[in-house]
Design an enzyme around this catalytic site. Structure first.
Site, PDB file in Angstrom:
ATOM      1  N   PHE A 123     -13.088  36.604  36.586  1.00 49.42           N
ATOM      2  CA  PHE A 123     -13.764  37.677  35.846  1.00 49.42           C
ATOM      3  C   PHE A 123     -13.619  37.420  34.347  1.00 49.42           C
ATOM      4  O   PHE A 123     -13.132  38.248  33.598  1.00 49.42           O
ATOM      5  CB  PHE A 123     -13.149  39.030  36.255  1.00 49.42           C
ATOM      6  CG  PHE A 123     -14.063  40.205  36.019  1.00 49.42           C
ATOM      7  CD1 PHE A 123     -15.377  40.208  36.478  1.00 49.42           C
ATOM      8  CD2 PHE A 123     -13.603  41.333  35.339  1.00 49.42           C
ATOM      9  CE1 PHE A 123     -16.214  41.301  36.262  1.00 49.42           C
ATOM     10  CE2 PHE A 123     -14.426  42.436  35.127  1.00 49.42           C
ATOM     11  CZ  PHE A 123     -15.740  42.416  35.588  1.00 49.42           C
ATOM     12  N   THR A 142     -13.841  30.530  38.599  1.00 42.30           N
ATOM     13  CA  THR A 142     -12.539  30.335  37.962  1.00 42.30           C
ATOM     14  C   THR A 142     -12.603  29.043  37.134  1.00 42.30           C
ATOM     15  O   THR A 142     -13.572  28.284  37.225  1.00 42.30           O
ATOM     16  CB  THR A 142     -11.412  30.253  39.023  1.00 42.30           C
ATOM     17  OG1 THR A 142     -11.646  29.126  39.858  1.00 42.30           O
ATOM     18  CG2 THR A 142     -11.333  31.521  39.851  1.00 42.30           C
ATOM     19  N   LYS A 151     -17.203  23.201  38.218  1.00 45.78           N
ATOM     20  CA  LYS A 151     -17.505  21.793  38.527  1.00 45.78           C
ATOM     21  C   LYS A 151     -16.340  21.049  39.176  1.00 45.78           C
ATOM     22  O   LYS A 151     -16.556  20.047  39.855  1.00 45.78           O
ATOM     23  CB  LYS A 151     -17.873  21.049  37.230  1.00 45.78           C
ATOM     24  CG  LYS A 151     -19.111  21.580  36.541  1.00 45.78           C
ATOM     25  CD  LYS A 151     -19.304  20.946  35.180  1.00 45.78           C
ATOM     26  CE  LYS A 151     -18.368  21.477  34.139  1.00 45.78           C
ATOM     27  NZ  LYS A 151     -18.631  22.774  33.556  1.00 45.78           N
ATOM     28  N   VAL A 160     -24.795  22.342  36.367  1.00 41.68           N
ATOM     29  CA  VAL A 160     -25.448  21.306  35.553  1.00 41.68           C
ATOM     30  C   VAL A 160     -26.553  21.971  34.747  1.00 41.68           C
ATOM     31  O   VAL A 160     -27.463  22.570  35.317  1.00 41.68           O
ATOM     32  CB  VAL A 160     -26.061  20.194  36.446  1.00 41.68           C
ATOM     33  CG1 VAL A 160     -26.659  19.088  35.580  1.00 41.68           C
ATOM     34  CG2 VAL A 160     -25.022  19.616  37.393  1.00 41.68           C
ATOM     35  N   GLY A 190     -17.517  27.125  17.788  1.00 44.78           N
ATOM     36  CA  GLY A 190     -17.272  27.647  19.143  1.00 44.78           C
ATOM     37  C   GLY A 190     -17.862  26.775  20.242  1.00 44.78           C
ATOM     38  O   GLY A 190     -17.883  27.171  21.411  1.00 44.78           O
ATOM     39  N   ASP A 221     -16.648  15.828  31.401  1.00 44.84           N
ATOM     40  CA  ASP A 221     -17.577  16.915  31.740  1.00 44.84           C
ATOM     41  C   ASP A 221     -18.931  16.321  32.164  1.00 44.84           C
ATOM     42  O   ASP A 221     -19.502  16.717  33.189  1.00 44.84           O
ATOM     43  CB  ASP A 221     -17.752  17.848  30.524  1.00 44.84           C
ATOM     44  CG  ASP A 221     -18.727  18.979  30.823  1.00 44.84           C
ATOM     45  OD1 ASP A 221     -18.359  19.881  31.591  1.00 44.84           O
ATOM     46  OD2 ASP A 221     -19.862  18.929  30.313  1.00 44.84           O
ATOM     47  N   LYS A 273     -20.822  16.323  36.082  1.00 43.43           N
ATOM     48  CA  LYS A 273     -22.213  16.744  36.316  1.00 43.43           C
ATOM     49  C   LYS A 273     -23.022  15.613  36.956  1.00 43.43           C
ATOM     50  O   LYS A 273     -23.891  15.848  37.801  1.00 43.43           O
ATOM     51  CB  LYS A 273     -22.842  17.199  35.005  1.00 43.43           C
ATOM     52  CG  LYS A 273     -22.200  18.479  34.473  1.00 43.43           C
ATOM     53  CD  LYS A 273     -22.582  18.752  33.044  1.00 43.43           C
ATOM     54  CE  LYS A 273     -21.974  20.049  32.543  1.00 43.43           C
ATOM     55  NZ  LYS A 273     -22.110  20.209  31.093  1.00 43.43           N
TER      56      LYS A 273
END
Ligand SMILES: NC(=O)c1ccc[n+]([C@@H]2O[C@H](COP(=O)([O-])OP(=O)(O)OC[C@H]3O[C@@H](n4cnc5c(N)ncnc54)[C@H](OP(=O)(O)O)[C@@H]3O)[C@@H](O)[C@H]2O)c1
Length: 341
Positions: free
Chosen positions: A8, A96, A125, A152, A207, A221, A225
């Site tokens: 959450f 999560t 992922k 993705v 950010g 990362d 993907k």
């Protein structure tokens, strides 16, 4: 449809808010009435088989730090996996944090749900990069659906485009910019002539990059993907171990300038042909793949038709929440195809 929401944070809260705001529209257009019957975070679980009120969940989370602090429905200390075993939810939405070393806690949540014959939608992922072929088999074995279009391209429907719109063809190669943070860093190096560490600091200030940027800048990362695209779009059975990964940490400003002088730009390119690779490469400025800033772009090469390139924002809480909603509608339509408006 009864939903168990594991996680959450940015995406989980955004998804819950979307469901709440759009329930009437979802009922009217798709016959879909989503009901969040359980939510979990690190503090525990809040559950009500009749459906939880999203506004109340958001208020409790903001005020007390955990949904488990709800006086009527909270169960502090109860893990998502325990609650899932007992829940009558039909769908797990798993959002999560991504962990590409262990896949946890998401991997455990997803496996528990599939074994308990619950459909699963995830934007996480980690479990997919480590075990997507096995998870797809587990879903098939239990006659449930596993969907992950938000993993993705965020809200840009990269997976759906390749899987559905190019259904008539066979994708034989893929090239893409799959990580907005590294593209932002490389764009700043190209256009402002600043070195890697200066561009990284700018990305952190804006950010776009985490305090620990290694998942992005070291290429993992993008690699996760790529694994998802390879399995889902090209029917390969691969995991993160099959990808050769080089990030952008050691890129020299001279390389970036040399490329620019030749009408090219350095990009972190994730590609699938005979092998799976993530590495910095020069791309011609006239190539549709050559997008700037935090944008993502993917070029699919079909066996018969012409190359197709899709461009769009790669991440964002609302965009990802929308992708989850798209998956939910698809599951509803697969289960109850006869709904008429
Ligand atoms: N944000 C994006 O734009 C974006 C885009 C695409 C994909 N994703 C992926 O979506 C997932 C969620 O991203 P996010 O930005 O929402 O992350 P986030 O803001 O860090 O939220 C993660 C949530 O998971 C909860 N959590 C952590 N460990 C848990 C556990 N063991 N059991 C149950 N809940 C647990 C956290 O609890 P607490 O609230 O108690 O800390 C938090 O509520 C990640 O896998 C991410 O890679 C994110």
């Amino acid at each position: 449809m009864r939903i168990f929401l594991a996680g959450f944070g940015v995406v989980g809260q955004s998804f819950a808010a979307q469901v709440d705001k759009r329930t009437q529209e979802l009922v009217r257009r798709f016959g879909l009435r989503p009901r969040i019957v359980a939510v979990s975070d690190r503090g525990g679980v809040a559950a009500d088989p009749k459906g939880l009120q999203v506004k109340r969940l958001l208020e409790v989370k903001a005020a007390k730090g955990s949904v488990a602090a709800d006086r009527s429905f909270g169960k502090p200390g109860v893990s998502a996996a325990e609650a899932l075993e007992e829940s009558d939810a039909e769908v797990l939405v798993e959002v999560t944090p991504t962990d590409i070393k262990t896949g946890q806690p998401g991997l455990n949540h997803i496996m528990t749900a599939l074994k308990n014959r619950k459909h699963v939608i995830t934007a996480n992922k980690g479990p997919l990069a480590l075990a997507l072929p096995a998870l797809l088999e587990l879903a098939q074995y239990n006659h449930v659906i596993l969907r992950f279009s938000g993993t993705v391209g965020g809200g840009t429907p990269i997976l759906d485009f390749a899987k559905k719109c190019l259904l008539n063809d066979r994708i034989v190669a893929v090239r893409g910019i799959l990580n907005g943070t590294t593209n932002y860093i490389l764009s700043r190096m190209t256009w402002e002539g600043v070195d890697f560490s200066t561009a990284l600091k700018a990305a952190q200030k804006a950010g776009y990059a985490e305090a620990d940027p290694s998942m992005d800048v070291d290429g993992y990362d993008s690699a996760t993907k790529l694994v998802i695209i390879a399995n889902w779009v090209m029917d390969m059975k691969v995991t993160l171990r099959d990808v050769s990964v080089t990030g952008i940490r050691n890129i020299d400003l001279r390389e970036v300038k040399n490329a620019y002088d030749k009408g090219q730009e350095m990009k972190l390119i994730a590609s699938i042909d005979s092998k799976l690779t993530v590495e910095p490469k020069p791309v011609a400025r006239t190539d549709p793949l050559c997008v700037s800033g935090v944008l993502n772009a993917v070029t699919f090469k079909p066996q018969h038709g012409a190359e197709q390139t899709l461009v769009g924002p790669g991440a964002g809480g609302i965009e990802t929440a929308n992708a989850i909603l798209r998956d939910l509608i698809e599951i509803k339509q697969a289960l109850y195809p006869t709904f008429e408006v």
